[in-house]
Write a protein that holds these residues in place. Structure first.
Motif, PDB file in Angstrom:
ATOM      1  N   ALA A  52      37.598  88.001  29.637  1.00  0.00           N
ATOM      2  CA  ALA A  52      36.182  88.337  29.483  1.00  0.00           C
ATOM      3  C   ALA A  52      35.780  88.302  28.007  1.00  0.00           C
ATOM      4  CB  ALA A  52      35.910  89.710  30.082  1.00  0.00           C
ATOM      5  N   LEU A  53      36.643  88.861  27.138  1.00  0.00           N
ATOM      6  CA  LEU A  53      36.357  88.788  25.698  1.00  0.00           C
ATOM      7  C   LEU A  53      36.217  87.326  25.270  1.00  0.00           C
ATOM      8  CD1 LEU A  53      38.913  91.350  24.197  1.00  0.00           C
ATOM      9  CD2 LEU A  53      36.460  91.686  24.496  1.00  0.00           C
ATOM     10  N   TYR A  54      37.111  86.494  25.791  1.00  0.00           N
ATOM     11  CA  TYR A  54      37.165  85.076  25.427  1.00  0.00           C
ATOM     12  C   TYR A  54      35.866  84.372  25.822  1.00  0.00           C
ATOM     13  CZ  TYR A  54      39.516  80.510  24.908  1.00  0.00           C
ATOM     14  OH  TYR A  54      39.894  79.251  24.526  1.00  0.00           O
ATOM     15  N   VAL A  55      35.462  84.590  27.090  1.00  0.00           N
ATOM     16  CA  VAL A  55      34.298  83.857  27.586  1.00  0.00           C
ATOM     17  C   VAL A  55      33.036  84.308  26.851  1.00  0.00           C
ATOM     18  CG1 VAL A  55      33.468  85.278  29.514  1.00  0.00           C
ATOM     19  CG2 VAL A  55      33.503  82.807  29.733  1.00  0.00           C
ATOM     20  N   HIS A  56      32.989  85.595  26.477  1.00  0.00           N
ATOM     21  CA  HIS A  56      31.816  86.077  25.741  1.00  0.00           C
ATOM     22  C   HIS A  56      31.847  85.674  24.272  1.00  0.00           C
ATOM     23  CE1 HIS A  56      29.944  88.115  29.007  1.00  0.00           C
ATOM     24  NE2 HIS A  56      31.026  88.796  29.278  1.00  0.00           N
ATOM     25  N   MET A  57      32.988  85.182  23.824  1.00  0.00           N
ATOM     26  CA  MET A  57      33.042  84.613  22.486  1.00  0.00           C
ATOM     27  C   MET A  57      32.558  83.158  22.526  1.00  0.00           C
ATOM     28  SD  MET A  57      36.390  83.850  20.173  1.00  0.00           S
ATOM     29  CE  MET A  57      36.804  82.346  20.998  1.00  0.00           C
ATOM     30  N   LEU A  58      33.027  82.407  23.566  1.00  0.00           N
ATOM     31  CA  LEU A  58      32.723  80.974  23.631  1.00  0.00           C
ATOM     32  C   LEU A  58      31.283  80.699  24.052  1.00  0.00           C
ATOM     33  CD1 LEU A  58      35.977  79.729  25.391  1.00  0.00           C
ATOM     34  CD2 LEU A  58      35.374  79.453  22.991  1.00  0.00           C
ATOM     35  N   GLY A  59      30.773  81.486  25.029  1.00  0.00           N
ATOM     36  CA  GLY A  59      29.424  81.232  25.532  1.00  0.00           C
ATOM     37  C   GLY A  59      29.396  80.192  26.635  1.00  0.00           C
ATOM     38  N   SER A  60      30.385  79.297  26.663  1.00  0.00           N
ATOM     39  CA  SER A  60      30.500  78.352  27.775  1.00  0.00           C
ATOM     40  C   SER A  60      31.972  78.020  27.936  1.00  0.00           C
ATOM     41  CB  SER A  60      29.704  77.084  27.497  1.00  0.00           C
ATOM     42  OG  SER A  60      30.251  76.425  26.383  1.00  0.00           O
ATOM     43  N   ILE A  61      32.369  77.684  29.160  1.00  0.00           N
ATOM     44  CA  ILE A  61      33.798  77.492  29.408  1.00  0.00           C
ATOM     45  C   ILE A  61      34.014  76.538  30.574  1.00  0.00           C
ATOM     46  CG2 ILE A  61      34.029  79.435  31.028  1.00  0.00           C
ATOM     47  CD1 ILE A  61      36.691  80.091  29.570  1.00  0.00           C
ATOM     48  N   THR A  62      35.113  75.782  30.514  1.00  0.00           N
ATOM     49  CA  THR A  62      35.542  74.981  31.664  1.00  0.00           C
ATOM     50  C   THR A  62      36.912  75.495  32.103  1.00  0.00           C
ATOM     51  OG1 THR A  62      36.700  73.373  30.311  1.00  0.00           O
ATOM     52  CG2 THR A  62      34.396  72.916  30.779  1.00  0.00           C
ATOM     53  N   THR A  63      37.303  75.145  33.329  1.00  0.00           N
ATOM     54  CA  THR A  63      38.589  75.643  33.825  1.00  0.00           C
ATOM     55  C   THR A  63      39.752  75.086  33.011  1.00  0.00           C
ATOM     56  OG1 THR A  63      38.518  73.888  35.461  1.00  0.00           O
ATOM     57  CG2 THR A  63      37.861  76.060  36.187  1.00  0.00           C
TER      58      THR A  63
END
Lengths: 308, 343
Positions: B233-244
């Motif tokens: 969750a920390l990671y995704v809120h750092m990136l703002g967008s993500i792929t699998t």
């Protein structure tokens, strides 16, 4: 409509079975290559796929050479690379824990992939085609079933290589030493087996198998990229452990089984569900591991400590 | 205060101070460099999560990144603003499509999802050990990635999940990492942690003195899954967008390499390994653009990966127990005062 090509069960017909055997045979070759090195070194070489990748790039860059020379170059490069890998990586790691060995071979795999990328992108694109072997990709029709020549080549190479290997390991003195070392390395050394000799043999054989696999895989997918054979290696590693990594023949069967199963499940699945193929195969893997943690083809129980 | 407690406080303070220092540096550097520092901090959270299971149990797991992935995607999907979510992710299950969560609840949700999934997966899997365990956890990673990539009802499928609020700044990263570290530290000093560490050293002996090895592994696996989900969750809120693909094989190998690089058997090793490898990565990426370290250093494009792979491999071959040797942080020893008599 030809009877053999008609669906038998779900989408499984003779065509699917032949393709599945071809995939199984290729994976069996990789499984032997991985199993041989594991036998003498207790090391799972995750970078095995990058040996295949190096062979495939050699074939790509020598596509204009006469075919025999191109194949010879492929074997030479892969065997040389596996010997270098043994000397610089495996040897210093001999006394280390399996975790450290495995993670180090990850790093080597990563390292070799990034070197390949660096070499590959010099011409501005990623990927080099292998054009010299495309003739093997055409199908021949036998009894109504289309069999690509490469499938036949894969099966012939696999049977031939495994037969030769069985002779080498079973009928020669160096083979006997190698088997002794695989069974109990320390005791074998005490009884006068030259460690570096048997390891050298295992590494050379496993390199030669990687080169053969490079030939087969480049026919099936002629565009060579830095992650060439990576996914296949992962599946074979899984298959080898599922089959039983402690014995060469169970490891080989494991490699064949996972390739064959993948092919069959792929044929049996309805077309719009084939995207879930990995989930199904790996769920089967988990099931088998839970039922037979020491290996699907291993007879008897594993030791008490290992079951903790 | 007894000597033991003092050692424990020092052991915890080492990683905490290091993380806080990195956090303070994050607020001081340029915006472009900030991402490198945030990335390093989030890597610490992931590697510590993996350490909780792998380091304490001695059982190798390739599966922890699948909990990072489900944490990242559950938290990401639930924080996208409703109006854009209903427009883009039309195939989602209605409960996911029609609700949205705040920042902190989404972090908690990610930890819960990661923990529950790890518990469910661990129930059968923790009976395995050695290579079979490693391969089975790997199968979990493959299945998770396959389902997340293909099943449109639970996520974006093969497309990029975007428009996620970028709430992981320096503050959230540091606080998140500190929570992770403190939980990991408390666990390894607890009864459960000690029993598991005993089984790591000698599983048969631990079982003989009454440690239920499977159950202890299961608790650690679950805790590790929850922390991994939180890190996701920390990671995704750092990136703002993500792929699998970003939470799959590469990340698995990178985080495991960080752990082994630092030293598998200590929390200090996990923290140092994550920061050191992230630091090297950032440094070489910068050097590809040209970096000024007293003199102008420029390395050719693409050499970052080669150097990183080469350094990791060399390090593992020359010092397989990691930078820290698998030991916890301790201050340099002062000359021993010999106690002359008991007081």
């Amino acid at each position: 409509v030809n009877a053999l090509a008609a669906p038998v069960l779900g989408g499984i017909n003779a065509q699917v079975v032949v393709d599945a055997i071809g995939l199984g045979a290729t994976y069996a070759l990789m499984a032997v290559g991985i199993g041989l090195v594991f036998g003498v070194l207790r090391l799972i070489n995750f970078a095995y796929g990058q040996l295949i990748m190096a062979g495939a790039y050699t074939l790509a860059y020598t596509s204009s050479w006469p075919l025999v020379w191109s194949i010879a170059a492929c074997f030479a490069v892969v065997i040389a690379l596996s010997l270098v890998m043994e000397r610089l990586v495996f040897r210093p790691l001999r006394e280390q824990s399996p975790t450290v060995m495995l993670v180090t071979t990850f790093a080597i795999s990563f390292f070799l992939q990034s070197i390949a990328l660096l070499i590959d992108v010099r011409d501005g694109t990623i990927g080099q085609p292998v054009s010299s072997l495309v003739s093997l990709n055409v199908p021949v029709t036998i009894a109504g079933v289309d069999i690509r020549k490469v499938t036949i080549v894969a099966i012939v190479i696999a049977v031939g290589a495994l037969g030769l290997l069985a002779l080498l390991l079973g009928r020669t003195e160096i083979g006997l030493r190698t088997r002794a070392a695989a069974a109990d390395f320390r005791t074998a050394r005490m009884l006068g087996v030259n460690a570096n000799q048997v390891i050298g043999l295992a590494v050379v054989l496993s390199g030669a198998l990687a080169a053969a696999v490079a030939l087969i895989l480049t026919v099936q997918s002629p565009l060579v990229t830095p992650d060439f054979a990576l996914q296949d290696t992962i599946i074979v590693l899984v298959g080898v452990v599922v089959g039983g990594i402690d014995r060469l023949w169970t490891a080989t069967l494991g490699g064949f089984a996972i390739g064959f199963t993948t092919g069959i499940v792929n044929g049996a699945l309805p077309t719009d569900n084939t995207v879930y193929l990995p989930s199904i195969v790996f769920a089967l893997v988990i099931g088998v591991l839970l039922l037979r943690p020491a290996g699907l083809f291993v007879r008897g129980r594993s030791s008490v400590v290992d079951r903790v | 205060m007894s000597r033991l407690d003092r050692t424990a406080i020092v052991e915890l303070l080492g990683p905490v101070v290091l993380v806080v220092v990195v956090g303070i540096l994050t607020t001081q550097v340029s915006l472009a460099n900030q991402l490198y520092f945030l990335n390093a901090l989030v890597s610490v959270a992931m590697v510590v999560a993996i350490y909780v299971f792998v380091g304490n149990s001695g059982v190798l797991s390739f599966g922890q990144i699948s909990f990072v992935a489900v944490g990242a995607f559950s938290s990401g999907v639930m924080t996208i603003p409703l109006e854009s979510k209903q427009g883009v992710l039309t195939d989602l299950f209605p409960i996911l499509r029609d609700h949205t969560l705040g920042n902190v609840p989404s972090l908690i949700l990610a930890a819960a999802v990661g923990g529950v999934l790890a518990l469910l997966v661990g129930l059968p899997l923790m009976r395995l050990s050695g290579l079979a365990a490693g391969i089975a956890t790997f199968a979990v990673l493959e299945i998770t990635n396959n389902l997340l990539t293909e099943w449109n009802k639970i996520g974006p499928g093969a497309t990029t999940l975007s428009l996620i609020p970028e709430s992981t700044g320096a503050f959230q990263a540091v606080v998140g990492v500190l929570i992770t570290i403190v939980i990991a530290f408390a666990y390894q000093r607890s009864r459960f942690g000690r029993m598991l560490r005993a089984s790591r050293e000698d599983a048969a002996a631990a079982a003989a003195v009454g440690v239920n090895v499977h159950r202890q592994r299961l608790w650690a696996f679950t805790l590790s899954g929850a922390l991994a989900g939180f890190a996701g969750a920390l990671y995704v809120h750092m990136l703002g967008s993500i792929t699998t693909d970003e939470v799959y094989l590469d990340l698995t190998f990178l985080t495991l390499a960080m752990l082994v690089f630092g030293g598998t058997t200590s929390l200090w090793g996990a923290v140092v390994g994550a920061l050191a490898v992230s630091g090297l990565d950032s440094f070489f990426s910068q050097a590809e653009q040209g970096i000024n370290i007293g003199f102008k250093l420029t390395v050719p494009q693409g050499t970052t990966l080669v150097l990183l792979g080469g350094i990791m491999a060399t390090m593992l071959i020359l010092r397989p127990s990691g930078i820290t040797g698998g030991r916890e942080f301790s201050l340099p020893r002062l000359p021993l005062r010999r106690p002359t008599s008991k007081q």
